[in-house]
Design a protein around this motif. Structure first.
Motif, mmCIF file in Angstrom:
data_model
loop_
_atom_site.group_PDB
_atom_site.id
_atom_site.type_symbol
_atom_site.label_atom_id
_atom_site.label_comp_id
_atom_site.label_asym_id
_atom_site.label_seq_id
_atom_site.Cartn_x
_atom_site.Cartn_y
_atom_site.Cartn_z
ATOM 1 N N GLY A 35 0.812 -1.215 0.000
ATOM 2 C CA GLY A 35 0.000 0.000 0.000
ATOM 3 C C GLY A 35 0.845 1.265 0.000
ATOM 4 O O GLY A 35 0.560 2.211 -0.739
ATOM 5 N N ILE A 36 1.884 1.270 0.809
ATOM 6 C CA ILE A 36 2.759 2.450 0.869
ATOM 7 C C ILE A 36 3.490 2.655 -0.452
ATOM 8 O O ILE A 36 3.527 3.768 -0.983
ATOM 9 C CB ILE A 36 3.758 2.322 2.037
ATOM 10 C CG1 ILE A 36 3.013 2.437 3.366
ATOM 11 C CG2 ILE A 36 4.851 3.377 1.951
ATOM 12 C CD1 ILE A 36 3.858 2.111 4.573
ATOM 13 N N TYR A 37 4.061 1.576 -1.006
ATOM 14 C CA TYR A 37 4.773 1.694 -2.279
ATOM 15 C C TYR A 37 3.819 2.051 -3.413
ATOM 16 O O TYR A 37 4.165 2.824 -4.312
ATOM 17 C CB TYR A 37 5.517 0.401 -2.610
ATOM 18 C CG TYR A 37 6.686 0.132 -1.683
ATOM 19 C CD1 TYR A 37 7.503 1.160 -1.231
ATOM 20 C CD2 TYR A 37 6.962 -1.157 -1.255
ATOM 21 C CE1 TYR A 37 8.552 0.918 -0.386
ATOM 22 C CE2 TYR A 37 8.024 -1.417 -0.410
ATOM 23 C CZ TYR A 37 8.817 -0.377 0.021
ATOM 24 O OH TYR A 37 9.863 -0.625 0.860
ATOM 25 N N GLY A 38 2.619 1.523 -3.371
ATOM 26 C CA GLY A 38 1.627 1.856 -4.390
ATOM 27 C C GLY A 38 1.247 3.328 -4.338
ATOM 28 O O GLY A 38 1.108 3.982 -5.375
ATOM 29 N N ALA A 39 1.075 3.856 -3.127
ATOM 30 C CA ALA A 39 0.734 5.268 -2.979
ATOM 31 C C ALA A 39 1.873 6.156 -3.467
ATOM 32 O O ALA A 39 1.642 7.162 -4.163
ATOM 33 C CB ALA A 39 0.417 5.580 -1.519
ATOM 34 N N ALA A 41 4.101 5.341 -5.736
ATOM 35 C CA ALA A 41 4.139 5.214 -7.196
ATOM 36 C C ALA A 41 3.058 6.068 -7.839
ATOM 37 O O ALA A 41 3.297 6.726 -8.860
ATOM 38 C CB ALA A 41 3.977 3.749 -7.600
ATOM 39 N N LEU A 42 1.868 6.084 -7.259
ATOM 40 C CA LEU A 42 0.774 6.903 -7.800
ATOM 41 C C LEU A 42 1.120 8.388 -7.728
ATOM 42 O O LEU A 42 0.897 9.132 -8.693
ATOM 43 C CB LEU A 42 -0.509 6.622 -7.022
ATOM 44 C CG LEU A 42 -1.744 7.372 -7.482
ATOM 45 C CD1 LEU A 42 -2.102 6.987 -8.916
ATOM 46 C CD2 LEU A 42 -2.903 7.097 -6.549
ATOM 47 N N ILE A 43 1.692 8.819 -6.623
ATOM 48 C CA ILE A 43 2.103 10.224 -6.492
ATOM 49 C C ILE A 43 3.168 10.557 -7.530
ATOM 50 O O ILE A 43 3.125 11.617 -8.175
ATOM 51 C CB ILE A 43 2.606 10.503 -5.058
ATOM 52 C CG1 ILE A 43 1.434 10.444 -4.086
ATOM 53 C CG2 ILE A 43 3.305 11.857 -4.978
ATOM 54 C CD1 ILE A 43 1.835 10.456 -2.628
ATOM 55 N N PHE A 48 5.018 13.398 -12.258
ATOM 56 C CA PHE A 48 5.736 13.421 -13.530
ATOM 57 C C PHE A 48 4.791 13.591 -14.708
ATOM 58 O O PHE A 48 5.165 14.178 -15.728
ATOM 59 C CB PHE A 48 6.583 12.159 -13.700
ATOM 60 C CG PHE A 48 7.752 12.116 -12.755
ATOM 61 C CD1 PHE A 48 8.668 13.161 -12.697
ATOM 62 C CD2 PHE A 48 7.931 11.032 -11.916
ATOM 63 C CE1 PHE A 48 9.740 13.132 -11.827
ATOM 64 C CE2 PHE A 48 8.999 10.987 -11.039
ATOM 65 C CZ PHE A 48 9.909 12.038 -10.994
ATOM 66 N N GLY A 49 3.575 13.110 -14.583
ATOM 67 C CA GLY A 49 2.592 13.291 -15.650
ATOM 68 C C GLY A 49 2.202 14.755 -15.812
ATOM 69 O O GLY A 49 2.055 15.250 -16.931
ATOM 70 N N THR A 50 2.044 15.462 -14.699
ATOM 71 C CA THR A 50 1.686 16.876 -14.798
ATOM 72 C C THR A 50 2.867 17.714 -15.238
ATOM 73 O O THR A 50 2.708 18.722 -15.922
ATOM 74 C CB THR A 50 1.147 17.401 -13.457
ATOM 75 O OG1 THR A 50 2.131 17.180 -12.449
ATOM 76 C CG2 THR A 50 -0.145 16.723 -13.085
ATOM 77 N N LEU A 51 4.085 17.307 -14.893
ATOM 78 C CA LEU A 51 5.258 18.071 -15.304
ATOM 79 C C LEU A 51 5.569 17.883 -16.777
ATOM 80 O O LEU A 51 6.121 18.775 -17.420
ATOM 81 C CB LEU A 51 6.476 17.672 -14.459
ATOM 82 C CG LEU A 51 6.440 18.089 -12.991
ATOM 83 C CD1 LEU A 51 7.669 17.547 -12.276
ATOM 84 C CD2 LEU A 51 6.382 19.607 -12.861
ATOM 85 N N SER A 52 5.208 16.735 -17.321
ATOM 86 C CA SER A 52 5.541 16.476 -18.720
ATOM 87 C C SER A 52 4.458 16.979 -19.678
ATOM 88 O O SER A 52 4.672 16.996 -20.871
ATOM 89 C CB SER A 52 5.762 14.986 -18.945
ATOM 90 O OG SER A 52 4.556 14.295 -18.727
ATOM 91 N N ALA A 53 3.320 17.405 -19.163
ATOM 92 C CA ALA A 53 2.245 17.917 -20.029
ATOM 93 C C ALA A 53 2.612 19.324 -20.476
ATOM 94 O O ALA A 53 3.048 20.144 -19.673
ATOM 95 C CB ALA A 53 0.932 17.902 -19.292
#
Length: 56
Positions: A35-39, A41-43, A48-53
C-alpha cells in the motif's frame, strides 16, 4: 505414558498456532508495504505526468 502424548499434541498445536500468527503478521506487514509503495508510485506518476504535459 498417556499424558506425555497429550502434552506432545498440545505442544504441536501451540507451535502451529504460533506459526499461523507469525504468517498472519507477515502478511499484514506485506500488505502495508504494498500500500505504501503503491501510494508513492501513484504520487510519482501524477507528479511526472503533470510536469511532462505541455499545455501551450
Amino acid at each position: 505414558m498417556r499424558w506425555k502424548s497429550t502434552i506432545r499434541e498440545l505442544s504441536a498445536e501451540a507451535r502451529l498456532h504460533l506459526y499461523a500468527r507469525s504468517v498472519s503478521r507477515r502478511t499484514k506487514a506485506s500488505a502495508r508495504h504494498i500500500g505504501i509503495y503503491g501510494a508513492c508510485a501513484l504520487i510519482a506518476v501524477l507528479l511526472f505526468g503533470t510536469l511532462s504535459a505541455h499545455p501551450f
